[in-house]
Design a protein around this motif. Structure first.
Motif, short mmCIF file in Angstrom:
data_model
loop_
_atom_site.label_atom_id
_atom_site.label_comp_id
_atom_site.label_asym_id
_atom_site.label_seq_id
_atom_site.Cartn_x
_atom_site.Cartn_y
_atom_site.Cartn_z
N ARG A 162 0.93 -1.26 0.12
CA ARG A 162 -0.16 0.10 0.07
C ARG A 162 0.91 1.08 0.10
NH1 ARG A 162 -4.24 -0.52 4.16
NH2 ARG A 162 -5.32 -1.78 2.32
N MET A 222 -3.19 4.37 6.09
CA MET A 222 -2.55 3.03 6.16
C MET A 222 -3.82 2.11 6.48
SD MET A 222 0.64 3.32 8.90
CE MET A 222 2.06 4.55 8.41
N LEU A 269 -4.43 -3.25 7.83
CA LEU A 269 -2.98 -3.91 7.09
C LEU A 269 -3.06 -5.41 6.93
CD1 LEU A 269 -0.29 -1.47 8.40
CD2 LEU A 269 -1.62 -1.37 6.40
N ILE A 321 -1.89 -6.78 3.89
CA ILE A 321 -0.90 -5.82 3.25
C ILE A 321 0.46 -6.28 3.79
CG2 ILE A 321 0.04 -3.46 2.95
CD1 ILE A 321 -2.31 -3.97 1.18
N ASP A 322 1.44 -6.40 2.98
CA ASP A 322 2.73 -6.88 3.49
C ASP A 322 3.60 -5.75 3.96
OD1 ASP A 322 2.52 -9.83 2.85
OD2 ASP A 322 2.42 -9.06 0.69
N ALA A 323 3.41 -4.53 3.27
CA ALA A 323 4.36 -3.40 3.48
C ALA A 323 3.47 -2.09 3.12
CB ALA A 323 5.57 -3.30 2.72
N VAL A 324 3.89 -0.97 3.78
CA VAL A 324 3.55 0.30 3.58
C VAL A 324 4.50 1.24 3.08
CG1 VAL A 324 2.34 2.29 4.50
CG2 VAL A 324 1.27 0.05 5.20
N ARG A 333 7.71 -2.41 6.92
CA ARG A 333 7.12 -3.85 6.82
C ARG A 333 5.85 -3.57 7.85
NH1 ARG A 333 9.61 -8.45 6.22
NH2 ARG A 333 11.70 -7.65 6.53
N SER A 334 4.66 -4.29 7.40
CA SER A 334 3.52 -4.19 8.01
C SER A 334 3.62 -4.81 9.44
CB SER A 334 2.36 -4.89 7.43
OG SER A 334 2.02 -4.40 6.21
N ARG A 335 4.37 -5.96 9.56
CA ARG A 335 4.64 -6.50 10.89
C ARG A 335 5.42 -5.71 12.01
NH1 ARG A 335 7.99 -10.06 11.44
NH2 ARG A 335 8.93 -10.24 9.59
N ARG A 340 1.95 2.83 15.24
CA ARG A 340 2.06 3.74 14.23
C ARG A 340 2.45 5.19 14.66
NH1 ARG A 340 -3.05 1.63 10.43
NH2 ARG A 340 -2.66 -0.43 10.78
#
Length: 346
Positions: free
Chosen positions: A10, A82, A85, A88-91, A295-297, A304
């Motif tokens: 994203r 955002m 997520l 989603i793997d990464a933002v 990275r979303s993790r 955030r």
């Protein structure tokens, strides 16, 4: 930390009256070399007075638009964009005054794929303008009345022909910092030996000029490349032509973020020439929120942005919190992003 492949990304752009710059940013993002089905582009309109949302809906229907009735600041706008997520793997965050190179995303994703302990990867961010380096040398003295600084000459504007390029003029060294004048113009006093980066307008042979003033009768030596000229300036600001010649160069905005002993953050490489010195991948203390892949993790574990910062330092805060959790950050020089510095903030 378990590994994972970065596939679904994203990209969040937060806009507050960016106008044509925001549209250019979105167009460049949509041209990213990445599977379209795996690229989710989100525009957050942060209570713009002149929003671009109507143009985006017509011209770029694949861009999802999220509208906030109030200006949430940069961190708040990013948090809103955002969203969820889970899939989603990464933002990726990209400033609304920046354009990205078509291949910018893949190297960042590859860096995260190669090291599961990386929470973020940041690109080589170069200022959008091309510059020419100009040196100014003059006598420098305190002006009296409590002024202890040794002041040389004051620079209050730059133009190429009839085009005002003052907002893109950069002081590389030897000034006392920008000061807002009574007429609303931001000017900088030199300390007697200063270097400025003057933006170059491609395809024009118009003369480049600086607006200078100083105590009456002060001689200033101007040097560009191997050419010098000497002018005498007085207390009334006057436009002075610069010597012709000298190489043009691209200039670094950020290659990651460093922190000094007092805890202040600074963009690594700020205003240094892009001459190869930042072409090696590296680990950095923190990342710049102007362009980064998160990275979303990492976000799920650390959290955030702290929206109380509103503007500036929210990225350093989040990066620092991540370090406390054991996350690391990579600088990836093969990823290129080009902002117009401070165009959004003014």
């Amino acid at each position: 930390m378990p590994g994972g492949t970065i596939a679904r990304v994203r990209v969040v752009v937060v806009d507050h009256d960016g106008g044509d710059r925001t549209l250019a940013a979105l167009r460049s993002i949509l041209a990213t070399e990445w599977p379209a089905a795996d690229l989710d582009v989100v525009l957050v309109d942060n209570a713009s007075l002149a929003p671009v949302t109507a143009t985006v809906r017509t011209e770029m229907p694949s861009v999802r638009i999220v509208e906030s009735p109030v200006n949430l600041g940069f961190g708040g706008g990013c948090n809103l964009g955002m969203g969820d997520l889970a899939a989603i793997d990464a933002v990726a965050l990209v400033n609304d005054d920046a354009t990205v190179e078509p291949g910018w995303l893949a190297p960042l994703a590859a860096a995260l794929d190669a090291d599961a302990a990386l929470g973020a990867a940041c690109p080589k961010i170069l200022l959008a303008s091309t510059y020419r380096e100009v040196a100014l040398r003059s006598e420098a003295q305190p002006s009296g009345r409590g002024e202890r600084r040794a002041l040389g000459v004051r620079v209050s504007g730059a133009r190429v022909g009839d085009t005002d390029v003052s907002r893109d003029l950069r002081a590389a060294r030897g000034t006392w910092g920008p000061e807002l004048q009574p007429d609303g113009v931001a000017a900088q006093w030199t300390d007697g030996d200063a270097t400025f980066l003057v933006p170059v307008l491609e395809g024009t042979a118009n003369p480049v000029e600086l607006r200078l003033d100083a105590p009456a009768g002060r001689a200033v030596t101007l040097r560009a490349g191997g050419t010098e000229s000497v002018v005498v300036v007085g207390p009334e600001p006057a436009w002075v032509a610069l010597p012709e010649g000298g190489p043009t160069l691209r200039v670094v905005h950020s290659t990651g973020v460093t922190v000094d002993d007092a805890g202040f953050g600074a963009d690594r490489g700020w205003l240094q020439p892009d001459d190869g010195r930042f072409d090696t991948p590296d680990e950095v203390f923190a990342w710049c929120g102007g362009a980064v892949l998160l990275r979303s993790r990492y976000l799920a574990e650390v959290g955030r942005f702290d929206e109380s910062f509103f503007l500036y330092y929210e990225d350093l805060d989040l990066a620092w919190r991540g370090r406390a959790h054991g996350w690391r950050y990579a600088y990836v020089p093969t990823s290129g992003v080009h902002p117009v510095h401070a165009a959004s903030a003014g």
